[in-house]
Scaffold this active site. Structure first.
Site, PDB file in Angstrom:
ATOM      1  N   LYS A   1      16.912   5.995   0.143  1.00 47.17           N
ATOM      2  CA  LYS A   1      17.722   4.787  -0.064  1.00 47.17           C
ATOM      3  C   LYS A   1      17.102   3.875  -1.127  1.00 47.17           C
ATOM      4  O   LYS A   1      17.770   3.446  -2.061  1.00 47.17           O
ATOM      5  CB  LYS A   1      17.858   4.023   1.251  1.00 47.17           C
ATOM      6  CG  LYS A   1      18.327   2.595   1.068  1.00 47.17           C
ATOM      7  CD  LYS A   1      18.136   1.778   2.337  1.00 47.17           C
ATOM      8  CE  LYS A   1      18.362   0.309   2.106  1.00 47.17           C
ATOM      9  NZ  LYS A   1      17.139  -0.458   1.901  1.00 47.17           N
TER      10      LYS A   1
ATOM     11  N   ARG B   1      13.085 -14.438   1.374  1.00 49.55           N
ATOM     12  CA  ARG B   1      12.770 -13.273   0.549  1.00 49.55           C
ATOM     13  C   ARG B   1      12.832 -13.711  -0.909  1.00 49.55           C
ATOM     14  O   ARG B   1      13.851 -13.586  -1.574  1.00 49.55           O
ATOM     15  CB  ARG B   1      13.723 -12.117   0.849  1.00 49.55           C
ATOM     16  CG  ARG B   1      13.494 -11.534   2.235  1.00 49.55           C
ATOM     17  CD  ARG B   1      14.330 -10.325   2.521  1.00 49.55           C
ATOM     18  NE  ARG B   1      13.976  -9.179   1.691  1.00 49.55           N
ATOM     19  CZ  ARG B   1      14.510  -7.974   1.852  1.00 49.55           C
ATOM     20  NH1 ARG B   1      15.409  -7.758   2.783  1.00 49.55           N
ATOM     21  NH2 ARG B   1      14.151  -6.974   1.066  1.00 49.55           N
TER      22      ARG B   1
ATOM     23  N   ASP C   1       8.460  -0.735   6.389  1.00 47.41           N
ATOM     24  CA  ASP C   1       9.786  -0.279   6.829  1.00 47.41           C
ATOM     25  C   ASP C   1       9.711   0.698   8.004  1.00 47.41           C
ATOM     26  O   ASP C   1      10.739   1.135   8.522  1.00 47.41           O
ATOM     27  CB  ASP C   1      10.552   0.355   5.660  1.00 47.41           C
ATOM     28  CG  ASP C   1      10.903  -0.674   4.602  1.00 47.41           C
ATOM     29  OD1 ASP C   1      10.829  -1.877   4.903  1.00 47.41           O
ATOM     30  OD2 ASP C   1      11.229  -0.283   3.459  1.00 47.41           O
TER      31      ASP C   1
HETATM   32  N1  EPU Z   1       7.532 -11.355  -2.814  1.00 47.98           N
HETATM   33  C1  EPU Z   1       7.303 -12.562  -3.401  1.00 47.98           C
HETATM   34  N2  EPU Z   1       7.940 -12.824  -4.588  1.00 47.98           N
HETATM   35  C2  EPU Z   1       8.759 -11.929  -5.177  1.00 47.98           C
HETATM   36  C3  EPU Z   1       8.995 -10.695  -4.567  1.00 47.98           C
HETATM   37  C4  EPU Z   1       8.357 -10.425  -3.371  1.00 47.98           C
HETATM   38  O1  EPU Z   1       6.563 -13.391  -2.895  1.00 47.98           O
HETATM   39  O2  EPU Z   1       9.296 -12.233  -6.245  1.00 47.98           O
HETATM   40  C5  EPU Z   1       6.846 -11.039  -1.530  1.00 47.98           C
HETATM   41  C6  EPU Z   1       7.836 -10.836  -0.399  1.00 47.98           C
HETATM   42  O3  EPU Z   1       8.170 -12.065   0.216  1.00 47.98           O
HETATM   43  C7  EPU Z   1       7.081  -9.896   0.506  1.00 47.98           C
HETATM   44  C8  EPU Z   1       6.245  -9.044  -0.476  1.00 47.98           C
HETATM   45  O4  EPU Z   1       6.200  -9.780  -1.684  1.00 47.98           O
HETATM   46  O5  EPU Z   1       6.200 -10.624   1.315  1.00 47.98           O
HETATM   47  C9  EPU Z   1       6.793  -7.662  -0.774  1.00 47.98           C
HETATM   48  O6  EPU Z   1       8.151  -7.746  -1.197  1.00 47.98           O
HETATM   49  P1  EPU Z   1       8.808  -6.666  -2.152  1.00 47.98           P
HETATM   50  O7  EPU Z   1       9.274  -7.346  -3.376  1.00 47.98           O
HETATM   51  O8  EPU Z   1       7.897  -5.501  -2.293  1.00 47.98           O
HETATM   52  O9  EPU Z   1      10.089  -6.245  -1.315  1.00 47.98           O
HETATM   53  P2  EPU Z   1      11.545  -5.934  -1.869  1.00 47.98           P
HETATM   54  O10 EPU Z   1      11.455  -5.267  -3.184  1.00 47.98           O
HETATM   55  O11 EPU Z   1      12.417  -7.130  -1.740  1.00 47.98           O
HETATM   56  C10 EPU Z   1      11.653  -3.518  -0.944  1.00 47.98           C
HETATM   57  C11 EPU Z   1      12.522  -2.765   0.004  1.00 47.98           C
HETATM   58  C12 EPU Z   1      12.258  -3.230   1.424  1.00 47.98           C
HETATM   59  C13 EPU Z   1      10.787  -3.060   1.746  1.00 47.98           C
HETATM   60  C14 EPU Z   1       9.909  -3.754   0.706  1.00 47.98           C
HETATM   61  C15 EPU Z   1       8.422  -3.483   0.885  1.00 47.98           C
HETATM   62  C16 EPU Z   1      14.494  -2.329  -1.321  1.00 47.98           C
HETATM   63  C17 EPU Z   1      15.908  -2.636  -1.605  1.00 47.98           C
HETATM   64  N3  EPU Z   1      13.921  -3.012  -0.348  1.00 47.98           N
HETATM   65  O12 EPU Z   1      12.023  -4.883  -0.795  1.00 47.98           O
HETATM   66  O13 EPU Z   1      13.002  -2.355   2.228  1.00 47.98           O
HETATM   67  O14 EPU Z   1      10.506  -3.630   3.010  1.00 47.98           O
HETATM   68  O15 EPU Z   1      10.283  -3.292  -0.609  1.00 47.98           O
HETATM   69  O16 EPU Z   1       8.170  -2.130   0.842  1.00 47.98           O
HETATM   70  O17 EPU Z   1      13.896  -1.473  -1.951  1.00 47.98           O
HETATM   71  C18 EPU Z   1      14.276  -1.685   4.032  1.00 47.98           C
HETATM   72  O18 EPU Z   1      14.496  -0.621   3.431  1.00 47.98           O
HETATM   73  O19 EPU Z   1      14.551  -1.864   5.247  1.00 47.98           O
HETATM   74  C19 EPU Z   1      13.663  -2.794   3.321  1.00 47.98           C
HETATM   75  C20 EPU Z   1      13.727  -4.036   3.731  1.00 47.98           C
END
Ligand code: EPU
Length: 431
Positions: free
Chosen positions: A22, A123, A307
């Site tokens: 996904k 987020r 996850d």
């Molecule tokens: N963060 C920041 N600033 C940012 C981006 C992230 O502070 O600009 C923080 C977040 O608050 C969090 C950490 O960094 O504490 C990690 O966030 P990340 O950006 O890695 O998460 P994401 O890209 O929004 C993706 C997956 C999530 C998964 C996370 C971590 C997708 C669409 N989503 O989210 O997947 O938990 O990486 O591996 O790829 C899921 O599949 O259920 C899901 C939520």
């Protein structure tokens, strides 16, 4: 609305084929916007997040044609619009990838603030915005995120991420692929889907090096051409079935996986006494006797994936002894614990830590899926519990798990999806 009804307490036996990942698909589909030509993307999972993203691309003017259930051709050659309407974008978190992709191709993007799973906390996307700004874009955040490259085209830059972010790493890679000059992303995320996106872009003519390490170099090119690419298998879907066997018992064979991607999950399950045997692209998972306690700390890859935190916690709730789970990625990802305790689990949450006192069994109950992985955890718990469980809000689960009902039934689970009326909604309509 749909709900799942599960008659638990049956061990799982049989084989299951793992679908495309996904979190790779939801980045690679928007990345097709960067390509001037036809992309054939194979091993696409049939999940609602993918359906919504493909609809968004069609709205933007892309041609989308399924060749069979898993392979799709996307032609973004004639896309001219850079405005992504709210009605679709707000339905999934990954719509933020449209910003990087549109900025990269057209130097502008207007995308409504992304929705998606809410763990009860914020987020943020400040690291994405920081990267775009370093590359010469002006970014305004409101109901819509409006981003524009000051000089019409993104410019290569050095970006040091303050937090290891999957989304920011991928978004900056997309914005950089067609930029003028070179981009270096430091403190980059290393998840398998980061490497998958880089491989996809490289197979369409991009020049990206170092994906899978914490320094990624993107050498900007003028154009990406069409091609064919197959998405990697879903590490978290596979891990969820492994957790289900750990919790409910039995032995299953997972097919079509990359065992290396599973190491962080395999190691923890082995520590808990689960037998895991890997071969080329299969894993045999078998529970023998009672599970043993273990401590789990979620971390960016190659650490234990956040996850998988809810699903492994369900298994630990049935282990002998006390386990400590620490959430190292998200501020708040324990909303599901209240549901689990109603099934008999003994878990105490303090901030980012959960203390799990193992119990001998769980009992069926009516529970809610608060988000995608919390929902998966409810399924795992219901499979292990004695008696009947009902799981509400399953639309969250179907955002990320292809045919979960069919796959679990083929493993001998008694699970079905039935339609029900949201009583609250009916009351409001009558009122
Ligand atoms: N963060 C920041 N600033 C940012 C981006 C992230 O502070 O600009 C923080 C977040 O608050 C969090 C950490 O960094 O504490 C990690 O966030 P990340 O950006 O890695 O998460 P994401 O890209 O929004 C993706 C997956 C999530 C998964 C996370 C971590 C997708 C669409 N989503 O989210 O997947 O938990 O990486 O591996 O790829 C899921 O599949 O259920 C899901 C939520």
């Amino acid at each position: 609305m749909q709900k799942y009804i599960v008659q638990g307490g049956r061990a799982l036996h049989g084989e299951v084929r793992i679908s495309g990942a996904k979190n790779a698909a939801v980045a690679i589909i928007p990345a097709a916007l960067l390509v001037d030509g036809v992309c054939r993307i194979e091993n696409i999972p049939q999940i609602s997040d993918v359906t919504v993203l493909l609809k968004i691309l069609e709205r933007l003017g892309a041609g989308v044609r399924f060749l069979n259930t898993t392979d799709v051709e996307i032609d973004c050659t004639h896309v001219r619009t850079t405005h992504v309407p709210q009605d679709l974008a707000h339905r999934l978190r990954a719509s933020y990838y449209l910003i990087g992709a549109l900025l990269g191709r057209f130097g502008e993007a207007e995308v409504s603030m992304p929705g998606g799973c809410n763990f009860g906390g914020v987020r943020p996307i400040d690291q994405h915005v920081k990267g775009f700004a370093a590359m010469g874009a002006e970014v305004r955040e409101g109901d819509y995120i409006v981003a524009r490259a000051r000089e019409g085209r993104m410019k290569g830059a050095n970006v040091y991420l303050d937090v290891v972010s999957v989304g920011a790493t991928m978004n900056i890679m997309m914005a950089a692929a067609l930029a003028e000059g070179n981009t270096v992303i430091e403190n980059a995320a290393k998840e398998p889907h980061i490497v998958d996106l880089a491989n996809f872009l490289n197979s369409m003519g991009a020049n990206i090096k170092g994906a899978g390490t914490d320094t990624i170099r993107v050498f900007g090119v003028d154009r990406l051409h069409g091609g064919t690419y197959a998405i990697i298998p879903d590490q978290i879907e596979a891990g969820t079935y492994m957790a289900a066997v750990a919790a409910a018992g039995g032995g299953i064979l997972l097919r079509g996986i990359i065992p290396k991607h599973m190491d962080c999950i395999t190691a923890k399950l082995q520590e808990m006494g689960v037998e895991v045997i890997e071969e080329d692209d299969t894993l045999l998972v078998r529970r023998r006797g009672r599970l043993m306690r273990a401590n789990v700390k979620t971390l960016p890859y190659p650490g234990f994936p956040t996850d998988m935190q809810p699903q492994i916690t369900v298994a630990l709730s049935l282990a002998e002894g006390t386990s400590i789970v620490t959430e190292g990625v998200w501020d708040n990802r324990y909303r599901y614990v209240g549901e689990l305790t109603r099934m008999g689990a003994q878990i105490h949450v303090e901030g980012r830590t959960a203390v799990v006192e193992g119990v001998s069994h769980l009992t069926g109950a009516t529970v809610q899926a608060f988000d995608l992985r919390a929902g998966a955890a409810m399924v795992v718990a219901a499979l292990a519990a004695s008696g009947t469980s009902e799981i509400l809000n399953v639309q969250y689960i179907e955002r990320g798990y292809e045919d979960i009902i069919g796959k679990l039934r083929s493993l001998g689970a008694e699970i079905r999806s039935v339609e029900y009326e949201d009583e609250e909604l009916v009351r409001r309509q009558i009122g």
